[in-house]
Design an enzyme around this catalytic site. Structure first.
Site, PDB file in Angstrom:
ATOM      1  N   ARG A  43       8.751   3.955  -6.456  1.00  0.00           N
ATOM      2  CA  ARG A  43       9.827   4.235  -5.491  1.00  0.00           C
ATOM      3  C   ARG A  43      10.285   5.693  -5.521  1.00  0.00           C
ATOM      4  O   ARG A  43      11.460   5.982  -5.286  1.00  0.00           O
ATOM      5  CB  ARG A  43      11.035   3.311  -5.734  1.00  0.00           C
ATOM      6  CG  ARG A  43      10.758   1.850  -5.402  1.00  0.00           C
ATOM      7  CD  ARG A  43      10.794   1.630  -3.902  1.00  0.00           C
ATOM      8  NE  ARG A  43      10.366   0.291  -3.547  1.00  0.00           N
ATOM      9  CZ  ARG A  43      11.195  -0.714  -3.308  1.00  0.00           C
ATOM     10  NH1 ARG A  43      12.488  -0.539  -3.390  1.00  0.00           N
ATOM     11  NH2 ARG A  43      10.714  -1.885  -2.964  1.00  0.00           N
ATOM     12  N   ARG A  47      16.035   6.171  -1.793  1.00  0.00           N
ATOM     13  CA  ARG A  47      17.434   6.483  -1.509  1.00  0.00           C
ATOM     14  C   ARG A  47      18.131   7.391  -2.521  1.00  0.00           C
ATOM     15  O   ARG A  47      19.221   7.881  -2.259  1.00  0.00           O
ATOM     16  CB  ARG A  47      18.237   5.180  -1.341  1.00  0.00           C
ATOM     17  CG  ARG A  47      18.093   4.600   0.058  1.00  0.00           C
ATOM     18  CD  ARG A  47      18.903   3.348   0.198  1.00  0.00           C
ATOM     19  NE  ARG A  47      18.341   2.305  -0.653  1.00  0.00           N
ATOM     20  CZ  ARG A  47      18.974   1.182  -0.998  1.00  0.00           C
ATOM     21  NH1 ARG A  47      20.202   0.976  -0.571  1.00  0.00           N
ATOM     22  NH2 ARG A  47      18.377   0.276  -1.760  1.00  0.00           N
ATOM     23  N   ARG A  56      15.808   8.550   6.858  1.00  0.00           N
ATOM     24  CA  ARG A  56      15.941   7.113   7.096  1.00  0.00           C
ATOM     25  C   ARG A  56      16.915   6.823   8.245  1.00  0.00           C
ATOM     26  O   ARG A  56      16.697   5.927   9.048  1.00  0.00           O
ATOM     27  CB  ARG A  56      16.400   6.456   5.793  1.00  0.00           C
ATOM     28  CG  ARG A  56      16.817   5.008   5.848  1.00  0.00           C
ATOM     29  CD  ARG A  56      15.622   4.098   5.918  1.00  0.00           C
ATOM     30  NE  ARG A  56      16.029   2.709   6.052  1.00  0.00           N
ATOM     31  CZ  ARG A  56      16.379   2.147   7.205  1.00  0.00           C
ATOM     32  NH1 ARG A  56      16.381   2.849   8.329  1.00  0.00           N
ATOM     33  NH2 ARG A  56      16.725   0.873   7.238  1.00  0.00           N
ATOM     34  N   ASP A  93       5.585  -0.603   3.120  1.00  0.00           N
ATOM     35  CA  ASP A  93       6.199  -1.699   2.377  1.00  0.00           C
ATOM     36  C   ASP A  93       5.232  -2.870   2.254  1.00  0.00           C
ATOM     37  O   ASP A  93       4.396  -3.085   3.144  1.00  0.00           O
ATOM     38  CB  ASP A  93       7.500  -2.169   3.031  1.00  0.00           C
ATOM     39  CG  ASP A  93       8.310  -3.016   2.056  1.00  0.00           C
ATOM     40  OD1 ASP A  93       8.969  -2.428   1.182  1.00  0.00           O
ATOM     41  OD2 ASP A  93       8.235  -4.253   2.138  1.00  0.00           O
ATOM     42  N   TYR A 169       8.187 -14.035  -0.646  1.00  0.00           N
ATOM     43  CA  TYR A 169       9.093 -13.645   0.448  1.00  0.00           C
ATOM     44  C   TYR A 169       8.829 -14.483   1.700  1.00  0.00           C
ATOM     45  O   TYR A 169       9.750 -14.841   2.432  1.00  0.00           O
ATOM     46  CB  TYR A 169       8.927 -12.153   0.785  1.00  0.00           C
ATOM     47  CG  TYR A 169       9.465 -11.246  -0.294  1.00  0.00           C
ATOM     48  CD1 TYR A 169      10.804 -10.865  -0.309  1.00  0.00           C
ATOM     49  CD2 TYR A 169       8.643 -10.775  -1.316  1.00  0.00           C
ATOM     50  CE1 TYR A 169      11.309 -10.036  -1.313  1.00  0.00           C
ATOM     51  CE2 TYR A 169       9.128  -9.945  -2.314  1.00  0.00           C
ATOM     52  CZ  TYR A 169      10.463  -9.585  -2.313  1.00  0.00           C
ATOM     53  OH  TYR A 169      10.953  -8.783  -3.306  1.00  0.00           O
TER      54      TYR A 169
HETATM   55  O1  1CP Z   1       8.014   5.463  -3.065  1.00  0.00           O
HETATM   56  C1  1CP Z   1       7.383   4.399  -3.097  1.00  0.00           C
HETATM   57  O2  1CP Z   1       7.264   3.708  -4.131  1.00  0.00           O
HETATM   58  C2  1CP Z   1       6.611   3.988  -1.858  1.00  0.00           C
HETATM   59  C3  1CP Z   1       7.193   3.055  -0.966  1.00  0.00           C
HETATM   60  C4  1CP Z   1       7.457   1.588  -1.274  1.00  0.00           C
HETATM   61  C5  1CP Z   1       6.767   0.661  -2.072  1.00  0.00           C
HETATM   62  C6  1CP Z   1       5.598   0.917  -3.003  1.00  0.00           C
HETATM   63  C7  1CP Z   1       8.496   0.876  -0.637  1.00  0.00           C
HETATM   64  C8  1CP Z   1       9.473   1.461   0.290  1.00  0.00           C
HETATM   65  N1  1CP Z   1       8.383  -0.455  -0.969  1.00  0.00           N
HETATM   66  C9  1CP Z   1       7.357  -0.612  -1.859  1.00  0.00           C
HETATM   67  C10 1CP Z   1       6.881  -1.863  -2.449  1.00  0.00           C
HETATM   68  C11 1CP Z   1       7.738  -3.063  -2.438  1.00  0.00           C
HETATM   69  N2  1CP Z   1       8.541  -3.549  -1.425  1.00  0.00           N
HETATM   70  C12 1CP Z   1       7.761  -4.011  -3.486  1.00  0.00           C
HETATM   71  C13 1CP Z   1       6.909  -3.927  -4.724  1.00  0.00           C
HETATM   72  C14 1CP Z   1       7.432  -2.967  -5.720  1.00  0.00           C
HETATM   73  C15 1CP Z   1       8.741  -3.355  -6.380  1.00  0.00           C
HETATM   74  O3  1CP Z   1       8.792  -4.407  -7.018  1.00  0.00           O
HETATM   75  O4  1CP Z   1       9.687  -2.545  -6.271  1.00  0.00           O
HETATM   76  C16 1CP Z   1       8.640  -5.052  -3.111  1.00  0.00           C
HETATM   77  C17 1CP Z   1       8.993  -6.276  -3.926  1.00  0.00           C
HETATM   78  C18 1CP Z   1       9.123  -4.755  -1.803  1.00  0.00           C
HETATM   79  C19 1CP Z   1      10.010  -5.601  -0.974  1.00  0.00           C
HETATM   80  C20 1CP Z   1      11.191  -4.888  -0.455  1.00  0.00           C
HETATM   81  N3  1CP Z   1      11.141  -3.801   0.358  1.00  0.00           N
HETATM   82  C21 1CP Z   1      12.547  -5.173  -0.697  1.00  0.00           C
HETATM   83  C22 1CP Z   1      13.082  -6.345  -1.479  1.00  0.00           C
HETATM   84  C23 1CP Z   1      13.193  -6.036  -2.936  1.00  0.00           C
HETATM   85  C24 1CP Z   1      13.720  -7.263  -3.674  1.00  0.00           C
HETATM   86  O5  1CP Z   1      14.360  -7.022  -4.721  1.00  0.00           O
HETATM   87  O6  1CP Z   1      13.493  -8.418  -3.266  1.00  0.00           O
HETATM   88  C25 1CP Z   1      13.321  -4.198  -0.025  1.00  0.00           C
HETATM   89  C26 1CP Z   1      14.815  -4.063  -0.005  1.00  0.00           C
HETATM   90  C27 1CP Z   1      12.396  -3.337   0.627  1.00  0.00           C
HETATM   91  C28 1CP Z   1      12.733  -2.170   1.495  1.00  0.00           C
HETATM   92  C29 1CP Z   1      12.209  -0.877   1.028  1.00  0.00           C
HETATM   93  N4  1CP Z   1      10.883  -0.575   0.870  1.00  0.00           N
HETATM   94  C30 1CP Z   1      10.731   0.735   0.490  1.00  0.00           C
HETATM   95  C31 1CP Z   1      12.058   1.301   0.425  1.00  0.00           C
HETATM   96  C32 1CP Z   1      12.375   2.737   0.070  1.00  0.00           C
HETATM   97  C33 1CP Z   1      12.967   0.278   0.760  1.00  0.00           C
HETATM   98  C34 1CP Z   1      14.462   0.398   0.876  1.00  0.00           C
HETATM   99  C35 1CP Z   1      14.802   0.591   2.311  1.00  0.00           C
HETATM  100  C36 1CP Z   1      15.867   1.608   2.494  1.00  0.00           C
HETATM  101  O7  1CP Z   1      17.000   1.267   2.221  1.00  0.00           O
HETATM  102  O8  1CP Z   1      15.569   2.731   2.891  1.00  0.00           O
END
Ligand code: 1CP
Length: 361
Positions: A43, A47, A56, A93, A169
């Site tokens: 990540r 943010r 964003r 994502d 999910y």
């Molecule tokens: O910088 C990076 O790592 C690249 C971008 C990236 C990656 C690899 C994002 C952007 N998401 C992911 C993978 C991801 N998404 C995972 C696997 C990794 C992990 O466990 O963290 C999972 C479970 C998700 C699902 C997801 N996407 C959620 C739910 C998380 C949960 O706890 O259930 C959420 C809130 C997101 C949105 C998301 N994806 C990425 C970002 C930066 C965000 C936040 C959105 C925002 O507020 O801008």
């Protein structure tokens, strides 16, 4: 100036960017021990960066953000401008795959992802893998755009969610604490669950191949919810679908390293490495260093595993933990990372301090 250029100005001979096998993360993923490990951070685009929050805000919604190559490429590159990272990770994502297979997907502010739930045979049969390459074509354009702008030692990582984590999910219709609905579904209707795993594996393999063909030099499979499964379910939901993806990606002629991340799998990690065929394995922070050095690193290069809470806390506790991880894995292939993603409230100074300490001691 290209991203990554700055850090090489004072360095002796600039590595030829065309010889991608010379990048330090690729060496680590071939099992080569290095004086200092390469580093990237889960990540790392997100943010905690003000420029990410600004970008964003300009997108109408999170899915459009991911599917607009210009914006997604910019988000991917932002952390590279601040920190001496060894890799960029594609901004996208894991939930784009279910969306491309026909699920409705929305990200609700403050609540996270919402999907149309898949809870029975009919909803599994309503999914399709036919639309994946068309729907996700913008992601390959992001990969190509980022690749064009990377220089020197920085490699580009593509990724997808593992079938089990993505299915949690889909079945739940949102994120969940204990993946209850998915576990019940897997036991109650193993046939439909198996069919869902097969479809997700095929779609995910196709998507990863697209990313590699567009220029991704490493692929990562995130199984963020691989903890708490019985031996039987771990086999059906984690090992078999992941092995299936690795086989399909290799059969398509893609030979880039694949990092698997079975978060929370603990003592099942060696079995995961042996039976899935992943090149390397990412460790969460609960994996003991000595145990991993003795039982995992001889099987495959490792990535990890600083606690993201230590990154948030910073200071001498973080420094000591960084040094212990670097030292534990210094004898073999190691890519430094967190055990899970950086959190939004983490101070940027702590991230800078982490990267600097890992790279320069
Ligand atoms: O910088 C990076 O790592 C690249 C971008 C990236 C990656 C690899 C994002 C952007 N998401 C992911 C993978 C991801 N998404 C995972 C696997 C990794 C992990 O466990 O963290 C999972 C479970 C998700 C699902 C997801 N996407 C959620 C739910 C998380 C949960 O706890 O259930 C959420 C809130 C997101 C949105 C998301 N994806 C990425 C970002 C930066 C965000 C936040 C959105 C925002 O507020 O801008």
């Amino acid at each position: 100036m290209h991203v990554g250029e700055r850090r090489f100005m004072s360095d002796p001979p600039m590595p030829d960017p065309l010889i991608s096998s010379d990048k330090s993360i690729l060496k680590a993923l071939r099992g080569e021990a290095q004086a200092r490990p390469p580093i990237w951070v889960m990540r790392q685009a997100g943010r905690y960066l003000p420029e990410y929050r600004e970008l964003r805000q300009r997108a109408p919604d999170f899915v459009s953000f991911c599917l607009t190559p210009e914006m997604a490429a910019e988000a991917t590159l932002q952390p590279l401008r601040r920190f001496e990272l060894s890799a960029a990770i594609l901004f996208a994502d894991i939930l784009l795959i279910p969306m491309a297979m026909g699920c409705d997907l929305r990200f609700v502010k403050g609540e996270g992802p919402k999907l149309s739930p898949v809870r029975d045979r009919a909803s599994v049969d309503a999914l399709t893998t036919d639309t994946v390459s068309r729907t996700l074509a913008p992601v390959t354009e992001t990969v190509a755009r980022v690749k064009e702008q990377l220089e020197g030692d920085v490699a580009l990582i593509g990724f997808a969610g593992a079938p089990w984590t993505v299915a949690t999910y889909m079945i739940e219709g949102e994120g969940s604490r204990d993946q209850w609905a998915a576990r019940v579904f897997a036991y109650e209707d193993p046939e439909s669950f198996g069919r869902l795993m097969t479809m997700l594996s095929a779609a995910t393999a196709e998507y990863l191949v697209m990313q590699a063909e567009a220029g991704a030099e490493v692929l990562k499979i995130f199984d963020s919810w691989a903890s708490g499964l019985t031996e039987d379910l771990f086999q059906r939901a984690v090992i078999e679908p992941t092995a299936d993806i690795v086989r399909q990606v290799r059969a398509a002629g893609v030979d880039v390293p694949i990092i698997g991340f079975p978060r929370g799998a603990g003592p099942a990690i060696p079995r995961y490495v042996r039976e899935t065929g992943v090149t390397a394995v990412a460790l969460d922070q609960s994996v003991p260093l000595n145990w991993a050095r003795e039982n995992v690193q001889p099987l495959a290069p490792v990535q990890g595993n600083l606690d993201n809470a230590l990154l948030r806390a910073g200071g001498p506790a973080m420094d000591a933990a960084i040094d212990a991880i670097v030292e534990a894995f210094a004898g073999g292939g190691h890519v430094f990372n967190l055990g899970h993603g950086i959190t939004p409230e983490t101070p940027i100074e702590n991230m800078a301090r982490l990267v600097n300490r890992v790279r320069h001691g």
